[in-house]
Scaffold this motif. Sequence first.
Motif, PDB file in Angstrom:
ATOM      1  N   ASN A 113       0.709  -1.301   0.064  1.00 42.72           N
ATOM      2  CA  ASN A 113      -0.085  -0.026  -0.063  1.00 42.72           C
ATOM      3  C   ASN A 113       0.830   1.341  -0.188  1.00 42.72           C
ATOM      4  O   ASN A 113       0.253   2.315  -0.079  1.00 42.72           O
ATOM      5  N   LYS A 171       6.529  -1.436  10.440  1.00 41.83           N
ATOM      6  CA  LYS A 171       7.491  -2.107  11.333  1.00 41.83           C
ATOM      7  C   LYS A 171       8.774  -1.954  11.542  1.00 41.83           C
ATOM      8  O   LYS A 171       9.444  -2.266  12.611  1.00 41.83           O
ATOM      9  N   PRO A 181      -2.034  -0.859   8.668  1.00 42.38           N
ATOM     10  CA  PRO A 181      -1.247  -1.213   9.663  1.00 42.38           C
ATOM     11  C   PRO A 181      -0.169  -0.498   9.830  1.00 42.38           C
ATOM     12  O   PRO A 181       0.363   0.325   8.713  1.00 42.38           O
ATOM     13  N   HIS A 234       5.541  -1.130   2.334  1.00 41.44           N
ATOM     14  CA  HIS A 234       4.345  -1.410   3.237  1.00 41.44           C
ATOM     15  C   HIS A 234       3.681  -2.085   2.497  1.00 41.44           C
ATOM     16  O   HIS A 234       2.918  -1.547   1.708  1.00 41.44           O
ATOM     17  N   GLY A 235       3.042  -3.226   3.436  1.00 43.68           N
ATOM     18  CA  GLY A 235       1.745  -3.856   2.841  1.00 43.68           C
ATOM     19  C   GLY A 235       0.648  -4.079   3.750  1.00 43.68           C
ATOM     20  O   GLY A 235       0.850  -3.497   4.976  1.00 43.68           O
ATOM     21  N   THR A 236      -0.250  -4.615   3.464  1.00 44.61           N
ATOM     22  CA  THR A 236      -1.474  -4.668   4.308  1.00 44.61           C
ATOM     23  C   THR A 236      -1.183  -5.658   5.478  1.00 44.61           C
ATOM     24  O   THR A 236      -1.833  -5.863   6.540  1.00 44.61           O
ATOM     25  N   LYS A 237      -0.264  -6.494   5.063  1.00 47.04           N
ATOM     26  CA  LYS A 237      -0.114  -7.761   6.197  1.00 47.04           C
ATOM     27  C   LYS A 237       1.327  -7.790   6.555  1.00 47.04           C
ATOM     28  O   LYS A 237       1.879  -8.759   7.294  1.00 47.04           O
ATOM     29  N   GLY A 238       2.264  -6.718   6.350  1.00 44.76           N
ATOM     30  CA  GLY A 238       3.651  -6.641   6.765  1.00 44.76           C
ATOM     31  C   GLY A 238       4.525  -5.707   5.949  1.00 44.76           C
ATOM     32  O   GLY A 238       3.993  -4.776   5.090  1.00 44.76           O
TER      33      GLY A 238
END
Lengths: 426, 426
Positions: free
Chosen positions: A174, B287, B284, A297-301
């Motif tokens: 994203n 990280k 999210p 950056h992604g929706t799950k990590g």
Amino acid sequence: MNNNKRSAVSTVPKANPLRVGFIGLSAVKGWAIKSHYPAILQLPSQFKITALLNSDLESSLNTIKKLKLTHAKAFADVTSFASFTDVDMIVVSVKVPNHHGILTKLLEHSVKNPNLKYLFVEWSLGSNLREAEDIYKAAQKRGIQTIISLQGRKSPYIVRAKELISEGCIGEINSIEIAANGGWYGYERPLKSPSYLYDIESGVNLISHSFGHTIDLLQYITSSYFSEINSMMFNNIPYQELLDEHGKRTGKKVPKTAPDHLLFQAALANGNVPVSCSFKGGTPVKKFTKNLVIDIHGTKGDLKLEGDAGFAEISNLVLYFCGMKAADPGGPSSTSKADEANETMEVYHLRNYNSVVGNILRIYEAIADFHFKSNPRHNLPAKLERQGFLFEGFPTFKDALILHRLIDKVFQSSEEKKTLTVPIVS
Amino acid sequence: MNNNKRSAVSTVPKANPLRVGFIGLSAVKGWAIKSHYPAILQLPSQFKITALLNSDLESSLNTIKKLKLTHAKAFADVTSFASFTDVDMIVVSVKVPNHHGILTKLLEHSVKNPNLKYLFVEWSLGSNLREAEDIYKAAQKRGIQTIISLQGRKSPYIVRAKELISEGCIGEINSIEIAANGGWYGYERPLKSPSYLYDIESGVNLISHSFGHTIDLLQYITSSYFSEINSMMFNNIPYQELLDEHGKRTGKKVPKTAPDHLLFQAALANGNVPVSCSFKGGTPVKKFTKNLVIDIHGTKGDLKLEGDAGFAEISNLVLYFCGMKAADPGGPSSTSKADEANETMEVYHLRNYNSVVGNILRIYEAIADFHFKSNPRHNLPAKLERQGFLFEGFPTFKDALILHRLIDKVFQSSEEKKTLTVPIVS
């Protein structure tokens, strides 16, 4: 699947090695001796240098002697070199402003050369889009398998990043940020540094090389071209101070027409992902951050690549990943609970990886696999027009042309002060 | 000079405290009780709440009772509140879409109020530039000292960063990168979250608040406005999933018209400095990097500000600095050798600093110093039309208007797909 493990599946060919004619290999200076040559040395069953061409015959003869290239013949001009039949592949590693002249002549005079099948050229293909298109067309007309040295695509870190993303380990991407420091274009310049590097006309600059390689890798990792871009270019340091061989200031100033900063922001065609890039042009280096940072950056990590210079294609990187384990292809679709159980982390770094040689070596390996069909995993067509986003194969002149078109848009956007649509790649 | 040390030089006024009429202070909910109220409590010699207005009288009476505001009178409407003479200063902390209606009425009906001297309003001034201009003009016509809550300008980290830069400690700035995460505009939304936050028309969004505050601070730190900007806005998440009070997904989706990502790149007017910004819209979270990073690179050093959220004005930050000691004003001009001897580093962090209250508190302190002339260091005019880049004073409606104009350009640039020139601030 581990696309970095080649050795387990590739085999040594039963046929003779590919005979290589090299333009621009000198034993005493330049890029090829640091990268292409040590790579070829590691693949003696696959490649053998049989011909050499440099700006003067003397240099070629010296190189043959010094490197003990017992099978190699020295040539004095492109015409005779082009028609030498004891060659399967030609590698060109000369300064970019000379590409167009050498390559068009080479392709023209090699038409009747029966054995010549491969043409491997250093990035960038031309000094500008017009030259690149010319060269591309000439190669098409001649009919030859082309390879361009966008060697970062073979970097183990890039391949691993591409794997993690393509396996859904960070979900949907994203947003992406890139900050890099392109080294040469700061307040100072070494006395010995060739002046064409600082001349916007040469086509070798922060945009073509630092940005060009990096953005090619970003597209390769994400398997997406751009749909829309904007750029702002800066030449805030129109004069650089010369440094002597000890790095001391000489007080002498020389002009610089090449940009020292590029701001680039864009949307990837896949998923309309916002991408923000800042390419700084050199010293002083950054104190609190690496000189290359690619943040995905992604929706799950998340996935982060870091390196010590804004040249991803020749830097040893570190990959940081935090996200999901690769999905079981036959498994159930993801839920919050399943996601939690599948969280994982990875830091990937090869301490002794020589990326200057290693990435180029892996291009040569890919050429060998393509030619000798020595990798059972590969399922490539007889002619590879474009690598695109495949793990297999190697980038071609078509890939180079696509990148040249993007770079041309970057210049256009900055000049016209517009956010531009990038035509869909067909 | 240490601009963060106020207590040593400011004094308690001999006069009576400023009488404050507050619009939008509730004992049970909202922003003011968390920020403005505890700030005022800490300055009992300087401020006293004497009037209260909320959407209903009941709420004001309850608040007076709960907070034991013995000197305060509750009002039922703006008109009567505006003409109450026992007030020196009015503070407005209501939702932005209501600013224009309340403020124009307030300014109109307070014309004959003899004691009213100060009007302190929460950012943003209006829902859009047109409203902001209206309010600005109405305040000018009324004749009143305005204050806008761009309170990040009073953050000790921002002040310290501004000091280091203005004292030449990082040399000339040559590039800046900002990456921030604006929190609310991700894939999910709490059930209780007011829907106007997600409606582009309300004027409260990632651009106005996360970007607006941050970019105001960047301009303040660098003492420069922008000369040229480009922006690309994204609404990649047109529907958000509602979360219940326990943060669990409800499966229900609601529309979002506000953007979830902003790409912004620009040149600062001073020094033509390239600035790259990426504002992400929420979960999210990242990280491998902080949710607010401001990276400032100079010819002699670097400065980095980090925080946990893309709201610099209410976050407790950490400042990292590496560069030169502040130049001795009477000393010799800098040389390489002198530079080496003067290198220094600093990490600045106040572990227990409450930035939600602290930055607003420092605005109130600045108002008190301005009114009571209690800070001998300050040398401000009798009327502060614009704070601009002064250390002293406080941001005014003029500063707000300048920021509104920039934000308007940001929307225009994205809509028109153009890189736009920003008019010079006069």
